[in-house]
Design an enzyme around this catalytic site. Structure first.
Site, PDB file in Angstrom:
ATOM      1  N   CYS A  94       8.970  -8.276 -70.022  1.00  0.00           N
ATOM      2  CA  CYS A  94       8.574  -8.351 -71.428  1.00  0.00           C
ATOM      3  C   CYS A  94       9.736  -8.845 -72.288  1.00  0.00           C
ATOM      4  CB  CYS A  94       8.044  -6.990 -71.893  1.00  0.00           C
ATOM      5  SG  CYS A  94       7.147  -7.075 -73.455  1.00  0.00           S
ATOM      6  N   HIS A 210       3.940  -5.285 -67.552  1.00  0.00           N
ATOM      7  CA  HIS A 210       4.868  -4.182 -67.279  1.00  0.00           C
ATOM      8  C   HIS A 210       4.581  -3.540 -65.924  1.00  0.00           C
ATOM      9  CE1 HIS A 210       6.938  -3.791 -71.176  1.00  0.00           C
ATOM     10  NE2 HIS A 210       5.825  -4.320 -71.673  1.00  0.00           N
ATOM     11  N   GLU A 212       6.389  -1.352 -64.424  1.00  0.00           N
ATOM     12  CA  GLU A 212       6.778   0.074 -64.451  1.00  0.00           C
ATOM     13  C   GLU A 212       5.684   0.942 -65.057  1.00  0.00           C
ATOM     14  OE1 GLU A 212       7.735  -2.173 -66.501  1.00  0.00           O
ATOM     15  OE2 GLU A 212       7.931  -1.361 -68.531  1.00  0.00           O
TER      16      GLU A 212
END
Lengths: 237, 334
Positions: A94, A210, A212
């Protein structure tokens, strides 16, 4: 040995980075992953022992000037560039992707979403059929991950686009559930539905989604974990 | 040495040692009224040459770019070769000369801020006043070049005026010429001496060509006095001025501009149905502690590509704030 700093993966935190703990936590679930949070003010010297770098998402320096522009001018990025040139893996997520394009490690730029809105939602991603260090084992798969950004509209020159396609440097594209990379599912106006870009050497990747935040089933998807696992594995090469 | 050009008071020769350089010789001629009156005053060339060398050297030390390289002998300078713009830039602090006559003003009437005027270099036409738009439309200089010339002229006004004030002298007005190198750099050229400026002492006495124009005494004496006074100045004590520069960053043609599009829709909602397109960019106002010079423009270009703009998607336009000095609040042009 006592006193020897063991730092395999440096997770860089700029002022305004806000995804570093999510990344650390996801890395914590991967066996053998040694990660350390590195505040950017420590500079490039703090990266000397690193085997790889992750630049997490957020709003470094408040996205002033342009998203990622001020962080890209930070001294610590000299160290990131050195590691990248040494062939160590570098992953920008990002805002990290924005920083990597701004500092020139990756081609192109991330412009404001064509919708002029902040987009925060789950997307599907079609993994390219070419194997890359970051997507090994995921070839042609469809992954589910969230995006959350205002400036995720990947743009590059015709020339750069030709090189990206020719050398298989687009590991992820926005797609529908079935892996069709149709314009209707493009969340931000990215050229050719590009969601991630990799450098020609194959060791630096930037991605808007993302991983994660999609690293365990309780979050809604664990599809991102494989990308982080691949990253961890490549730090040990 | 080949004579390249012979002006009213100077001769320009090629430099046998380098094609990039010229040798400028200051003759003893002095003229007034566009050359209608002409005399030879022995020693005038030497004093004009030394004054020019001293002042160009001073401006160079402050970071401005002139064509001056070094003084060759009493009456000759080695200079960078430039193609001279066919215009003169005149900067005025007080009304005098043709400006006072043109508007029926008394000599010495102060102007609210320094004024830059342009004149077309043409003896036949008696160097008429020319507007910036006419210069651009006639292709004599581009708008960017003219903005730069203007801003350098105002900077020279500050550096010369401050220097002269150290020895009780007042810079009333002066003329500059500019030239372009093959690389496109714009340099201050020609000369700066009693021939090209008006300088008054505390009692209003002239230390310049007005003494010759108005037959008020010995012009060589006042040129020498001006040079002596200049040698008494303390150039190191003149601080480098902060210059205000505006950088406009706009999305390139063909690049979508969502912020502008959102603004357009909002304006339509508010009833401004005539709004067809809005493009939103950014403005940076920079205060640079550095003299206006081609190097400064190069540094700004570097700032633009390295941080202020993304060259892939954005175009930049550099402008100077008219009279804008660091510390002034941002007010744009007057």
């Amino acid at each position: 040995m006592w006193g020897l700093m063991i730092m395999a993966i440096a997770v860089i935190r700029f002022p305004g980075t806000n995804n570093e703990n999510d990344v650390m936590r996801a890395l914590g679930t991967i066996p053998g992953a040694e990660a350390q949070l590195v505040p950017s003010r420590l500079g490039s010297a703090a990266l000397k022992e690193a085997d790889g770098v992750i630049i997490p998402g957020g709003f470094s320096y408040g996205d002033y000037i342009r998203a990622g522009a001020v962080a890209a001018a930070g001294e610590i990025m000299e160290g990131v560039k050195e590691l990248a040139n040494d062939g160590r893996p570098v992953l920008g997520i990002c805002n990290g992707f924005q920083i990597l394009t701004e500092c020139g490690l990756l081609p192109g730029a991330l412009l404001p979403n064509t919708s002029a809105r902040f987009v925060c939602r789950w997307v599907y991603l079609r993994v390219s059929e070419q194997t890359t260090a970051f997507t090994e084992g995921l070839e042609d798969a469809v992954l589910k991950m969230p995006v959350a950004h205002a400036d995720g509209n990947y743009y590059c020159t015709e020339n750069d686009l030709t090189v990206l396609n020719l050398h298989g440097l687009v590991p992820l594209r926005y797609s529908d559930e079935n892996g069709e990379t149709v314009p209707a599912v493009n969340p931000n106006g990215s050229i050719d539905n590009i969601a991630a870009v990799i450098n020609e050497a194959g060791n630096v990747m930037g991605m808007m989604p993302h991983p994660e935040r999609a690293s365990r089933p309780s979050l809604g998807s664990a599809d991102g974990l494989a990308i982080l696992e691949n990253f961890v594995r490549s730090t040990k090469c | 040495m080949r004579l390249i050009h012979e002006g009213k008071v100077k001769r320009v020769f090629s430099d046998p040692e380098s094609d990039d350089r010229l040798i400028v010789e200051f003759t003893d001629a002095i003229t007034a009224g566009d050359g209608e009156r002409r005399e030879i005053i022995e020693g005038k060339g030497a004093v004009a040459c030394e004054t020019t060398a001293l002042l160009f050297g001073y401006l160079e030390d402050k970071g401005l770019a002139t064509h001056f390289i070094r003084q060759l002998d009493e009456t000759r300078l080695v200079c960078r070769k430039v193609s001279i713009f066919p215009i003169e830039a005149v900067c005025r602090n007080l009304a005098a000369g043709s400006f006072a006559r043109r508007y029926g003003l008394e000599d010495g009437r102060p102007l609210s801020r320094p004024l830059v005027e342009f004149f077309l270099k043409s003896d036949e036409l008696h160097d008429p006043l020319i507007t910036a738009d006419a210069i651009i439309r006639l292709g004599l200089a581009t708008r960017e070049e003219l903005d730069f010339i203007r801003r350098v002229t105002l900077a020279v006004n500050y550096y010369l005026g401050t220097l002269l004030s150290q020895v009780g002298l007042r810079l009333v007005d002066f003329k500059l010429e500019f030239g372009r190198t093959d690389d496109g750099d714009i340099l201050i050229a020609d000369e700066i001496s009693g021939d090209t400026m008006r300088v008054w002492d505390e009692s209003g006495g002239s230390l310049d060509k007005d003494v010759f124009r108005k037959d008020k005494g010995n012009v060589l004496e006042v040129y020498n006095l001006l040079l002596e006074k200049l040698k008494e100045t303390r150039p190191k004590e003149v601080p480098v001025r902060g210059e205000v520069v505006r950088v406009l960053v706009m999305p390139k043609e063909g690049i979508k501009n969502p912020p502008g599009e959102v603004a357009r829709k909002a304006l339509l909602r508010l009833g401004f149905e005539e709004v067809e397109e809005v493009r939103a960019g950014k403005v940076f106002r920079l205060c640079l502690r550095r003299a206006v010079s081609p190097e400064m423009l190069g540094r700004i270009e570097e700032m633009n590509t390295r941080l202020l703009a993304n060259p892939i998607a954005e175009a930049t336009y550099v402008g100077f704030d008219d009279n804008g000095n660091c510390g002034d609040s941002f007010s744009g042009d007057e």
